[in-house]
Write a protein that holds these residues in place. Structure first.
Motif, short mmCIF file in Angstrom:
data_model
loop_
_atom_site.label_atom_id
_atom_site.label_comp_id
_atom_site.label_asym_id
_atom_site.label_seq_id
_atom_site.Cartn_x
_atom_site.Cartn_y
_atom_site.Cartn_z
N GLU A 1 0.12 5.06 1.65
CA GLU A 1 -0.89 5.87 2.33
C GLU A 1 -0.47 7.34 2.33
N GLN B 1 12.78 -1.14 -1.44
CA GLN B 1 13.38 -2.42 -1.87
C GLN B 1 12.50 -3.09 -2.92
N ASP C 1 18.14 -0.89 -1.17
CA ASP C 1 18.00 -1.16 0.26
C ASP C 1 18.29 0.14 1.02
N THR D 1 0.85 -1.19 0.00
CA THR D 1 0.00 0.00 0.00
C THR D 1 0.89 1.24 0.00
N TYR E 1 9.91 -2.67 9.53
CA TYR E 1 10.22 -3.73 8.53
C TYR E 1 11.72 -3.88 8.32
N VAL E 2 12.50 -2.97 8.89
CA VAL E 2 13.95 -2.96 8.63
C VAL E 2 14.65 -3.72 9.76
N ILE F 1 13.46 5.79 -2.39
CA ILE F 1 13.87 4.42 -2.67
C ILE F 1 12.90 3.46 -1.98
N THR G 1 7.73 6.74 6.53
CA THR G 1 6.46 6.52 7.24
C THR G 1 6.14 5.03 7.23
N ILE G 2 5.82 4.50 8.39
CA ILE G 2 5.44 3.08 8.59
C ILE G 2 6.34 2.16 7.75
N GLY H 1 11.69 3.66 1.87
CA GLY H 1 10.52 2.77 1.93
C GLY H 1 9.30 3.46 1.35
N ALA H 2 9.47 4.07 0.16
CA ALA H 2 8.44 4.96 -0.40
C ALA H 2 7.32 4.23 -1.11
N SER H 3 7.44 2.91 -1.30
CA SER H 3 6.42 2.12 -1.99
C SER H 3 6.22 2.66 -3.41
C1 LIG Z 1 4.15 -0.48 5.03
S1 LIG Z 1 4.98 0.02 3.59
C2 LIG Z 1 4.86 1.78 3.76
C3 LIG Z 1 5.01 2.48 2.46
C4 LIG Z 1 4.94 4.00 2.54
N1 LIG Z 1 6.07 4.53 3.30
C5 LIG Z 1 3.65 4.47 3.14
O1 LIG Z 1 3.67 5.01 4.26
O2 LIG Z 1 2.61 4.30 2.51
C6 LIG Z 1 6.69 -0.32 3.95
C7 LIG Z 1 7.59 -0.19 2.73
O3 LIG Z 1 8.94 -0.32 3.15
C8 LIG Z 1 9.66 -1.03 2.15
N2 LIG Z 1 10.87 -1.59 2.79
C9 LIG Z 1 10.92 -2.47 3.82
N3 LIG Z 1 12.22 -2.72 4.16
C10 LIG Z 1 12.99 -1.99 3.33
C11 LIG Z 1 14.40 -1.79 3.19
N4 LIG Z 1 15.29 -2.44 3.98
N5 LIG Z 1 14.84 -0.94 2.23
C12 LIG Z 1 13.97 -0.30 1.44
N6 LIG Z 1 12.63 -0.44 1.52
C13 LIG Z 1 12.13 -1.26 2.45
C14 LIG Z 1 8.65 -2.06 1.66
O4 LIG Z 1 8.98 -2.56 0.38
C15 LIG Z 1 7.35 -1.24 1.66
O5 LIG Z 1 7.11 -0.60 0.42
#
Ligand SMILES: C[S@@+](CC[C@H](N)C(=O)[O-])C[C@H]1O[C@@H](n2cnc3c(N)ncnc32)[C@H](O)[C@@H]1O
Length: 345
Positions: free
Chosen positions: A118, A200, A247, A116, A276-277, A198, A271-272, A146-148
């Motif tokens: 948001e 992943q 990454d 998603t 996940y990291v 960026i 954001t959120i 983690g910009a999706s």
């Molecule tokens: C819950 S989503 C949130 C997306 C966006 N920031 C938002 O608030 O709508 C988390 C995002 O972090 C990315 N992500 C997780 N671990 C990562 C890492 N080590 N490096 C880059 N992106 C990462 C995922 O692929 C995912 O798109």
């Protein structure tokens, strides 16, 4: 996990959806739980799931909920469309029928986790930028981790009412006015001179299939979220976001090894994403920021703004660290979608 655990994951997800005021999504998830057996490929894959099917793990119920919503959005089954319009009677039979009819397609939704983006979370980030704009009076270089799909790369093109403060563009198709408690952030000019992002696993929204996928992961009965996403996608068509595949730890180390232009405030934000990291990568991001912070000056300030879950059951916090100096503030607490914010700044 046992079959019983898998079914339990679906039932718990349905309870969560009901509590979130999303009865259609709850009925679909509950219907899937009732229909799961070994007569479909989807059923076999779910019942034999090797990882953690729960929402805190692989989010298997929401993978399939995305698939059902996608079918409903394109009108693939009349009875499913009626269910999505709120006719919940007989929903278990409707869901079971659709599961058999579209088995292969639904099974493919199990291949990847829900993704998603948001835009409501741009509101707390904008509030932090207003503070920085008031403090330094400088334009911004924005770097998002983690910009999706990168929809928040356009955050300066949204309109905002943050308490008493208006920001962004009043004519923007995307207006954010979260329920607000406490004082207001300062009125200041936020000017962005450079932006990059960026992820992943970026979602390329130039592709119509990927846009539809993002829509499908929005819960059908969250009308405001769906409207926000439609508006953000319209803005993204006019101002395409660029999200590099990388990454976060590798990228932050590389980008912070070079200072920004003189007279620009560099902001790393996310954001959120942080939960996940993995811990070792979080530590690398922190130390790259601290090293770059030592070189920051008031003509080249560095800031780290993040709106992240605080680990206390669906609550997010906005934190801001600024260099030179390394001052750290907890500015706000709010809903993870940014729809309600208590301002402490
Ligand atoms: C819950 S989503 C949130 C997306 C966006 N920031 C938002 O608030 O709508 C988390 C995002 O972090 C990315 N992500 C997780 N671990 C990562 C890492 N080590 N490096 C880059 N992106 C990462 C995922 O692929 C995912 O798109």
């Amino acid at each position: 996990m046992s079959e019983q655990d898998v079914r339990e994951a679906f039932r718990n997800q349905a309870i969560f959806c009901d509590r979130s005021g999303t009865p259609v999504t709850a009925a679909v998830v509950r219907g899937i739980a009732a229909a799961l057996d070994r007569s479909t490929e989807t059923g076999r894959r779910v019942l034999d799931w090797q990882g953690d099917p729960r929402g805190s793990g692989d989010s298997v119920p929401l993978r399939l909920a995305g698939g059902f919503h996608a079918l409903a959005r394109r009108g693939a089954d009349e009875r499913l469309s009626r269910l999505y319009r709120g006719e919940l009677e007989g929903s278990d039979a409707v869901v079971a029928g659709v599961l058999h009819r579209f088995d292969a397609e639904l099974s493919s939704w199990l291949d990847s986790p829900p993704q998603t983006n948001e835009t409501g979370r741009a509101a707390p980030i904008m509030a932090a930028l207003l503070l920085l704009a008031e403090d330094y009076g400088l334009p911004f270089e924005l770097i998002e981790l983690g910009a999706s799909a990168g929809l928040n790369q356009n955050l300066d093109r949204f309109g905002y009412r943050l308490g008493e403060t208006q920001a962004g563009y009043a004519e923007s198709p995307l207006q954010l006015a979260p329920a607000w408690e406490g004082g207001s952030p300062p009125q200041a000019e936020v000017r962005v001179v450079s932006r990059c992002a960026i992820d992943q696993s970026p979602v390329p929204v130039a592709d119509p299939a990927q846009r539809e996928r993002l829509m499908a992961y929005c819960w059908a009965d969250q009308a405001e979220r769906i409207q926000r996403l439609e508006a953000a996608l319209a803005l993204a068509a006019a101002h395409p976001p660029r999200v590099q595949q990388a990454d976060a730890a590798d990228f932050v180390e590389a980008v912070l090894s070079e200072p920004q232009a003189d007279g620009v405030c560099r902001v790393i934000f996310h954001t959120i994403f942080w939960t996940y990291v993995p811990a070792d990568k979080q530590a690398r991001v922190r130390s790259a920021l601290a090293r770059a912070g030592e070189r920051a000056t008031r003509a080249r300030p560095l800031a780290w703004a993040r709106y992240e879950l605080n680990g206390q059951g669906g609550v997010a916090e906005l934190h801001l660290t600024q260099w030179p100096g390394g001052r750290e503030r907890h500015l706000a607490t709010g809903h993870p979608h940014g729809s309600a914010i208590a301002w402490h700044g």
